[in-house]
Write an enzyme that holds these catalytic residues in place. Sequence first.
Site, PDB file in Angstrom:
ATOM      1  N   THR A  20       2.876  31.852  10.383  1.00 32.66           N
ATOM      2  CA  THR A  20       4.152  32.224   9.769  1.00 32.66           C
ATOM      3  C   THR A  20       4.447  31.383   8.538  1.00 32.66           C
ATOM      4  O   THR A  20       5.066  31.856   7.583  1.00 32.66           O
ATOM      5  CB  THR A  20       5.285  32.036  10.808  1.00 32.66           C
ATOM      6  OG1 THR A  20       5.077  32.972  11.857  1.00 32.66           O
ATOM      7  CG2 THR A  20       6.660  32.267  10.217  1.00 32.66           C
ATOM      8  N   THR A  99       2.491  28.878  14.816  1.00 28.53           N
ATOM      9  CA  THR A  99       3.051  28.128  15.947  1.00 28.53           C
ATOM     10  C   THR A  99       2.491  28.585  17.300  1.00 28.53           C
ATOM     11  O   THR A  99       2.514  27.831  18.267  1.00 28.53           O
ATOM     12  CB  THR A  99       4.593  28.280  15.997  1.00 28.53           C
ATOM     13  OG1 THR A  99       4.916  29.668  16.150  1.00 28.53           O
ATOM     14  CG2 THR A  99       5.256  27.722  14.753  1.00 28.53           C
ATOM     15  N   ASP A 100       2.014  29.840  17.358  1.00 28.56           N
ATOM     16  CA  ASP A 100       1.756  30.433  18.675  1.00 28.56           C
ATOM     17  C   ASP A 100       0.616  29.783  19.464  1.00 28.56           C
ATOM     18  O   ASP A 100       0.687  29.722  20.694  1.00 28.56           O
ATOM     19  CB  ASP A 100       1.531  31.947  18.534  1.00 28.56           C
ATOM     20  CG  ASP A 100       2.851  32.673  18.279  1.00 28.56           C
ATOM     21  OD1 ASP A 100       3.918  32.088  18.540  1.00 28.56           O
ATOM     22  OD2 ASP A 100       2.816  33.830  17.806  1.00 28.56           O
TER      23      ASP A 100
HETATM   24  C1  SIN Z   1       4.191  31.600  13.960  1.00 31.79           C
HETATM   25  O1  SIN Z   1       3.491  30.962  13.189  1.00 31.79           O
HETATM   26  O2  SIN Z   1       5.357  31.194  14.239  1.00 31.79           O
HETATM   27  C2  SIN Z   1       3.777  32.879  14.622  1.00 31.79           C
HETATM   28  C3  SIN Z   1       2.536  33.452  14.090  1.00 31.79           C
HETATM   29  C4  SIN Z   1       1.348  32.579  14.293  1.00 31.79           C
HETATM   30  O3  SIN Z   1       1.287  31.840  15.277  1.00 31.79           O
HETATM   31  O4  SIN Z   1       0.430  32.666  13.466  1.00 31.79           O
END
Ligand code: SIN
Length: 324
Positions: A20, A99-100
């Site tokens: 993200t 984040t995932d």
């Molecule tokens: C995020 O980064 O918050 C979600 C998408 C990802 O993990 O690439």
Amino acid sequence: MVDISAKGARRVVVLGTGGTISGRARSADDNLGYTAGEVGVADLLAGIDAPAGVELEAEQVAQVDSKDMSFAIWQALARRCAHWLARDDVAGIVITHGTDTLEETAFFLHSVLAPAKPVVLTCAMRPASALAPDGPQNVRDAVAVAATPGARGVVVVCAGTVHGAADVQKVHTYRLDAFASGDAGPIGYVEEGALRRLRPWSDADDAAPTLFDKAMAAVDCPRVEILLSHAEARGSLVDALREERRRGAADAVRGIVLAATGNGTLHHTLEAAALRAQADGIAVLRATRCVEGRILPRPGERLRDAGALTPVKARIALMLELLA
Ligand code: SIN
């Protein structure tokens, strides 16, 4: 321009992998309908002031939504980290990441690198195109940690908090401060570009160089599946994996992590199937599905436990064990 050959001058290398933080939506008020991994890491650094005497260098290693993270990207990332960390002029590394699965990448790198310099993963919960993206501040904070003298190990910086790779877990789907360190608590906070450390950096691990060599030499990672124990859980998925292996399937399962209830307990049907799998030579590990705490050993347990590791980290630990 900093002369990095000059005594005291240092470089922080920023490796981009997507997420993200590098996501773009059609409109600035859309924080959900964006595509992750669109903005290059060099562009993420535009407008980031490095600390005095520090030069930033950007390298794109991957460009993915981290839900699609792969062993091949982990290998590439670990290789690039090892390359840059070996250079005297490099103080540390920042990795921009989704984040995932950030906690999984952090734990993998922690296991195979255990670096004497800092490797700092950072991220964002709002895309780069948002009205108020959180990525730039997170990158600034991550660079500050990577340039901090004496910093070492793999850590995660998000929303001004520094988490250790072994402890960090994504705990919120939307809040900017989406990560927590459970019982261990954070390593520290970044305040106005300075680190306020609360506890020691993680120790170097003697097993890391061996794991690094094995992981880099592997063509594929051993298949390790995670199965959840819950009310009315069954053993049929375990038995299906055993059957696949019995038939000699090319990518047959070599390990199973059971996301267990509470202190590592399993529905009796699932446990019976897991014992059958273990008897067949499949490595089985229990990890608690609780967000905090660790599995405390009980006498007479026939299936190993993963201590404080979450199921996703236990999967990586078992995968590396099977490689070794
Ligand atoms: C995020 O980064 O918050 C979600 C998408 C990802 O993990 O690439």
